[in-house]
Design an enzyme around this catalytic site. Structure first.
Site, PDB file in Angstrom:
ATOM      1  N   ARG A 104     -84.039 -92.210  10.780  1.00  0.00           N
ATOM      2  CA  ARG A 104     -85.034 -92.701   9.810  1.00  0.00           C
ATOM      3  C   ARG A 104     -86.347 -91.992  10.140  1.00  0.00           C
ATOM      4  O   ARG A 104     -86.906 -92.197  11.222  1.00  0.00           O
ATOM      5  CB  ARG A 104     -85.185 -94.214   9.916  1.00  0.00           C
ATOM      6  CG  ARG A 104     -86.380 -94.736   9.142  1.00  0.00           C
ATOM      7  CD  ARG A 104     -86.383 -96.229   8.964  1.00  0.00           C
ATOM      8  NE  ARG A 104     -85.371 -96.638   8.017  1.00  0.00           N
ATOM      9  CZ  ARG A 104     -85.363 -97.834   7.396  1.00  0.00           C
ATOM     10  NH1 ARG A 104     -86.318 -98.707   7.625  1.00  0.00           N
ATOM     11  NH2 ARG A 104     -84.416 -98.132   6.532  1.00  0.00           N
ATOM     12  N   HIS A 131     -82.822 -92.461   0.300  1.00  0.00           N
ATOM     13  CA  HIS A 131     -82.229 -93.560   1.076  1.00  0.00           C
ATOM     14  C   HIS A 131     -80.765 -93.696   0.629  1.00  0.00           C
ATOM     15  O   HIS A 131     -80.389 -94.662  -0.039  1.00  0.00           O
ATOM     16  CB  HIS A 131     -83.020 -94.848   0.811  1.00  0.00           C
ATOM     17  CG  HIS A 131     -82.823 -95.915   1.839  1.00  0.00           C
ATOM     18  ND1 HIS A 131     -82.016 -95.767   2.949  1.00  0.00           N
ATOM     19  CD2 HIS A 131     -83.349 -97.178   1.936  1.00  0.00           C
ATOM     20  CE1 HIS A 131     -82.054 -96.880   3.671  1.00  0.00           C
ATOM     21  NE2 HIS A 131     -82.849 -97.745   3.088  1.00  0.00           N
ATOM     22  N   GLN A 134     -78.606 -96.934   1.261  1.00  0.00           N
ATOM     23  CA  GLN A 134     -79.023 -98.050   0.417  1.00  0.00           C
ATOM     24  C   GLN A 134     -78.378 -97.932  -0.966  1.00  0.00           C
ATOM     25  O   GLN A 134     -77.797 -98.886  -1.482  1.00  0.00           O
ATOM     26  CB  GLN A 134     -80.557 -98.046   0.273  1.00  0.00           C
ATOM     27  CG  GLN A 134     -81.080 -99.164  -0.581  1.00  0.00           C
ATOM     28  CD  GLN A 134     -80.950-100.520   0.096  1.00  0.00           C
ATOM     29  OE1 GLN A 134     -81.372-100.681   1.226  1.00  0.00           O
ATOM     30  NE2 GLN A 134     -80.362-101.490  -0.578  1.00  0.00           N
ATOM     31  N   ASP A 224     -88.555-102.047  -6.185  1.00  0.00           N
ATOM     32  CA  ASP A 224     -88.848-101.835  -4.756  1.00  0.00           C
ATOM     33  C   ASP A 224     -90.363-101.957  -4.599  1.00  0.00           C
ATOM     34  O   ASP A 224     -91.104-101.988  -5.601  1.00  0.00           O
ATOM     35  CB  ASP A 224     -88.331-100.445  -4.333  1.00  0.00           C
ATOM     36  CG  ASP A 224     -88.472-100.179  -2.833  1.00  0.00           C
ATOM     37  OD1 ASP A 224     -88.729-101.135  -2.057  1.00  0.00           O
ATOM     38  OD2 ASP A 224     -88.333 -99.001  -2.430  1.00  0.00           O
ATOM     39  N   CYS A 264     -84.034-103.602  -2.604  1.00  0.00           N
ATOM     40  CA  CYS A 264     -83.478-103.129  -1.328  1.00  0.00           C
ATOM     41  C   CYS A 264     -83.988-103.949  -0.150  1.00  0.00           C
ATOM     42  O   CYS A 264     -83.359-103.964   0.898  1.00  0.00           O
ATOM     43  CB  CYS A 264     -83.819-101.660  -1.135  1.00  0.00           C
ATOM     44  SG  CYS A 264     -85.585-101.330  -1.231  1.00  0.00           S
ATOM     45  N   ARG A 292     -74.757-103.520   3.007  1.00  0.00           N
ATOM     46  CA  ARG A 292     -75.163-102.354   3.798  1.00  0.00           C
ATOM     47  C   ARG A 292     -74.179-102.164   4.949  1.00  0.00           C
ATOM     48  O   ARG A 292     -73.748-101.050   5.244  1.00  0.00           O
ATOM     49  CB  ARG A 292     -76.591-102.538   4.359  1.00  0.00           C
ATOM     50  CG  ARG A 292     -77.706-102.522   3.322  1.00  0.00           C
ATOM     51  CD  ARG A 292     -77.883-101.156   2.698  1.00  0.00           C
ATOM     52  NE  ARG A 292     -78.119-100.117   3.698  1.00  0.00           N
ATOM     53  CZ  ARG A 292     -79.294 -99.848   4.269  1.00  0.00           C
ATOM     54  NH1 ARG A 292     -80.370-100.522   3.911  1.00  0.00           N
ATOM     55  NH2 ARG A 292     -79.419 -98.866   5.155  1.00  0.00           N
TER      56      ARG A 292
HETATM   57  N1   CP Z   1     -83.457-101.809   2.906  1.00  0.00           N
HETATM   58  C1   CP Z   1     -83.705-101.306   4.119  1.00  0.00           C
HETATM   59  O1   CP Z   1     -83.434-100.154   4.427  1.00  0.00           O
HETATM   60  O2   CP Z   1     -84.271-102.201   4.987  1.00  0.00           O
HETATM   61  P1   CP Z   1     -84.846-101.880   6.433  1.00  0.00           P
HETATM   62  O3   CP Z   1     -86.126-101.117   6.240  1.00  0.00           O
HETATM   63  O4   CP Z   1     -85.076-103.234   7.057  1.00  0.00           O
HETATM   64  O5   CP Z   1     -83.839-101.075   7.195  1.00  0.00           O
HETATM   65  N1  NVA Z   2     -89.304 -97.564  -0.405  1.00  0.00           N
HETATM   66  C1  NVA Z   2     -89.283 -98.363   0.794  1.00  0.00           C
HETATM   67  C2  NVA Z   2     -87.888 -98.721   1.153  1.00  0.00           C
HETATM   68  C3  NVA Z   2     -87.733 -99.542   2.401  1.00  0.00           C
HETATM   69  C4  NVA Z   2     -86.311 -99.864   2.714  1.00  0.00           C
HETATM   70  C5  NVA Z   2     -89.954 -97.588   1.910  1.00  0.00           C
HETATM   71  O1  NVA Z   2     -89.725 -96.376   2.019  1.00  0.00           O
HETATM   72  O2  NVA Z   2     -90.731 -98.172   2.662  1.00  0.00           O
END
Ligand code: CP
Ligand code: NVA
Length: 308
Positions: A104, A131, A134, A224, A264, A292
């Protein structure tokens, strides 16, 4: 040496491969519900390399890997990623110890660089661009809810962000129509649109600035946060730009009967969605989050070749 297979965006998977991953995930989920945790990946090791916070991605991957008989190593701050040595050296060395890396990162280029130098598969666990895990879990959830997806409409309300880009790729691969209500300055960039058209020329994508228009034929309404991780300095400006794009009871009332609400998570309640909607009967956000884990178990079993 054989080059490893990486999942950095959904452009890295064909429609048939997504279907295969869904069917493995479905099988593993059904077994899990009966208390069976098939150890398909004994002794396999996954590294989770995270530059940003996470609940769902981290825990669903860790728990899923444990169910499969493998081990997950979380590498946070103390690993010194991006500070102690080059990304290339980090990737070359880490991939001597582990079978798969979930990363990440802030910049998508960082996962691309990791993948370039890693000797094992790299999975994008969220970057500023995409993502993919997701979106796969969300499409798997829609499949559970509606069965056949081709011809259905998904409405996206809000920022044309990482989650939206991955959903767009997934919709293209599985035949869903995507209608996005997004302010002009937050729509997909031309470079991404070009890639999308190249990878999924069949995608039926409609873009509007009217949320009511977007939800009219939707089976699912997805939103989101307006401000993603790393964009905090823009929060005020974004709150203003997205003020008309809240998913509330009035907007959900404009959908077809049977439409569901998706997010999400984590949500900024009171901004992109109201409590009434996210906690209401149309909301499937907990099912999405639960999936997930099941979906990623399918992905790991498929990617590491343990499920044929
Ligand atoms: N939806 C998602 O990826 O959540 P987190 O940021 O908690 O991993
Ligand atoms: N768009 C959000 C998704 C988090 C799971 C972010 O990038 O923070």
């Amino acid at each position: 040496m054989k080059k490893p297979r990486h999942i950095l965006t959904l452009a890295d998977l064909s429609s048939a491969e997504i279907e295969r991953i869904f069917s493995i995930a479905e099988d593993l989920k059904a077994k899990w519900a009966k208390g069976i945790r098939e150890p398909l990946l004994p002794g396999r090791v996954m590294a989770l390399l995270f530059e940003k916070p996470s609940l769902r991605t981290r825990v669903s991957f860790e728990a899923g890997m444990i169910h499969l008989g493998g081990v997950a190593l979380f590498l946070g701050e103390e690993a010194g990623f991006g500070r102690r040595e080059s990304v290339a050296d980090f990737a070359r060395v880490l991939s001597q110890y582990v079978d798969v890396i979930v990363a990440r990162t802030y910049q998508h280029q960082t996962v691309v660089d990791l993948a370039q130098y890693a000797a094992c598969p790299v999975i994008n666990g969220l970057s500023d661009l995409a993502h993919p895990c997701q979106a796969l879990a969300d499409l798997f959830t829609l499949r559970e809810l509606f069965g056949r997806l081709a011809g259905r409409t998904l409405a996206w309300i809000g920022d044309g962000n990482n989650v939206a880009r991955s959903l767009a790729q997934g919709c293209g691969k599985l035949g869903l129509r995507l209608v996005m209500a997004t302010p002009p300055q937050y729509r997909f960039e031309e470079a991404f649109l070009e890639e999308l058209r190249r990878d999924t020329p069949q995608l039926d994508l409609v873009v509007t600035d009217d949320p009511v228009e977007a939800v009219r034929e939707a089976s699912a309404v997805y939103t989101d946060v307006w401000t993603s991780m790393g964009q905090e300095a823009e929060a005020e400006q974004r709150r203003r730009a997205f003020a008309r794009y809240q998913v509330n009871a009035a907007l959900m009332a404009r959908c077809q009967k049977g439409a569901v609400f998706m997010h999400c998570l984590p949500a900024h309640r009171g901004e992109e969605v109201t409590d009434e909607v996210i906690d209401g009967p149309q909301s499937v956000v907990v099912q999405q989050a639960a999936n997930r884990m099941h979906l990623q178990k399918g992905l790991l079993a498929w990617l590491l070749g343990a499920h044929t």
